[in-house]
Design an enzyme around this catalytic site. Structure first.
Site, mmCIF file in Angstrom:
data_model
loop_
_atom_site.group_PDB
_atom_site.id
_atom_site.type_symbol
_atom_site.label_atom_id
_atom_site.label_comp_id
_atom_site.label_asym_id
_atom_site.label_seq_id
_atom_site.Cartn_x
_atom_site.Cartn_y
_atom_site.Cartn_z
ATOM 1 N N PHE A 50 0.748 -1.306 0.036
ATOM 2 C CA PHE A 50 0.008 0.005 -0.035
ATOM 3 C C PHE A 50 1.035 0.996 0.104
ATOM 4 C CE2 PHE A 50 0.588 -0.751 4.375
ATOM 5 C CZ PHE A 50 0.852 0.412 4.915
ATOM 6 N N CYS A 51 0.377 2.489 -0.375
ATOM 7 C CA CYS A 51 0.976 3.582 -0.484
ATOM 8 C C CYS A 51 -0.444 4.556 -0.552
ATOM 9 C CB CYS A 51 1.978 3.873 -1.763
ATOM 10 S SG CYS A 51 0.971 3.583 -3.348
ATOM 11 N N THR A 52 0.301 5.929 -0.667
ATOM 12 C CA THR A 52 -0.786 6.936 -0.645
ATOM 13 C C THR A 52 -2.042 6.863 -1.650
ATOM 14 O OG1 THR A 52 0.886 8.426 -0.075
ATOM 15 C CG2 THR A 52 -0.986 9.545 -0.490
ATOM 16 N N ILE A 66 -4.130 4.449 0.237
ATOM 17 C CA ILE A 66 -4.620 4.669 1.785
ATOM 18 C C ILE A 66 -5.760 5.719 1.387
ATOM 19 C CG2 ILE A 66 -4.159 6.045 3.925
ATOM 20 C CD1 ILE A 66 -1.165 5.076 3.284
#
Length: 287
Positions: free
Chosen positions: A185-187, A214
């Site tokens: 996951f990331c932004t 996210i």
């Protein structure tokens, strides 16, 4: 007047980015947009902002203009509102990669990475395992300073300082992922998608990316199984699970992230210093 902030990315083979650049620049300027668009042989990555009317026109342009040959007809955008324009100018840049990993470019024609949507991920985390009964491990692909603002509970964090370090740390820590379902996951999705593709290519099984990152997770299920805020690369600094700007800020002097508790320190002087760069803290570390 509210400003609409758009972000999106898409992996798609682009044969001649240089030919696209002047046309995209001209259209964005005509619409009064500001922000940055990256064009690379592997795809597009964009952050633009403007009025509702003009951002809607931009979305239609990207999806339907003949220039793009239908590559972005299904392009999805993340949207938020702000009371001022977060960008100072409009840039369209040509890059080797839309997110730098320093590995051979993604081959979009081979398909995108497997993904899990936010409601399904929440269901897995509620139960502690995926639908096949495998334990789920959350893998944060962001830089260390972003992770410090907030992340998923018990997420793996390898303290990288730039995304190009990701392949090496994965090779060093493969044992952490064996026999588990790995959700990167990331932004907003771009780093975790490229990370998932890389992990699949090096033989790591049961890998997914968090669809939309996210911010999409916050939008669809809130802050379940997440602690803190989400760092964003604009004047808002960080968003809470309600997608509202939080009280986290960045130091004017050194650009370090300063959470609310650190702002209570006598070493934090708004517009000047923070506990990271204040002369007194530097002297204490040197002693």
């Amino acid at each position: 007047m509210s400003i609409v902030n758009l972000s999106s990315y898409h992996f798609a083979t682009i044969e001649d980015t240089a030919a696209w650049r002047p046309f995209v620049t001209e259209r964005c300027n005509a619409l009064g947009l500001k922000g940055t668009i990256l064009l690379a042989p592997e795809g597009i990555n964009l952050f633009v902002a403007g009025t509702r009317e003009n951002t809607d026109a931009f979305i239609h342009y990207i999806r339907h203009d003949a220039l793009f040959e239908g590559k972005f007809v299904d392009l999805q955008f993340k949207e938020s509102l702000s009371d001022k324009q977060p960008f100072t100018r409009m840039l369209v840049k040509l890059k080797r990669e839309i997110i730098t990993m320093k590995k051979p470019a993604i081959r979009p024609e081979l398909g995108r990475a497997p993904f899990v949507d936010a409601p399904t991920l929440k269901h897995w985390l509620d139960r502690g395992h995926d639908d096949q009964g495998r334990p789920v491990v959350m893998l944060d692909t962001r830089n260390a300073f972003e992770v410090d603002v907030g992340t998923f509970d018990n997420a793996l964090d390898y303290r990288i300082t730039k995304f190009s370090e990701f392949p090496e740390v994965i090779e060093q820590n493969r044992a952490d992922l064996e026999g588990k379902t790995v959700v990167s996951f990331c932004t907003g999705g771009i780093r975790c998608e490229k990370a998932a593709i890389h992990m699949k290519e090096v033989g790591i099984e049961n890998v997914y990316q968090l669809e939309g990152g996210i911010l999409k997770y916050f939008e669809e299920v809130g802050g379940a199984h997440y602690h803190g805020d989400c760092f964003v690369f604009d004047y808002r600094t960080a968003l809470n699970p309600q997608l509202e700007p939080s009280k986290t800020t960045q130091c004017f002097g050194c650009r370090a992230v300063v959470p609310p508790q650190a702002q209570e320190s006598p070493l934090y002087v708004a517009g000047k210093t923070c506990p990271e760069c204040h002369p007194d803290s530097k002297a204490a570390r040197a002693a």
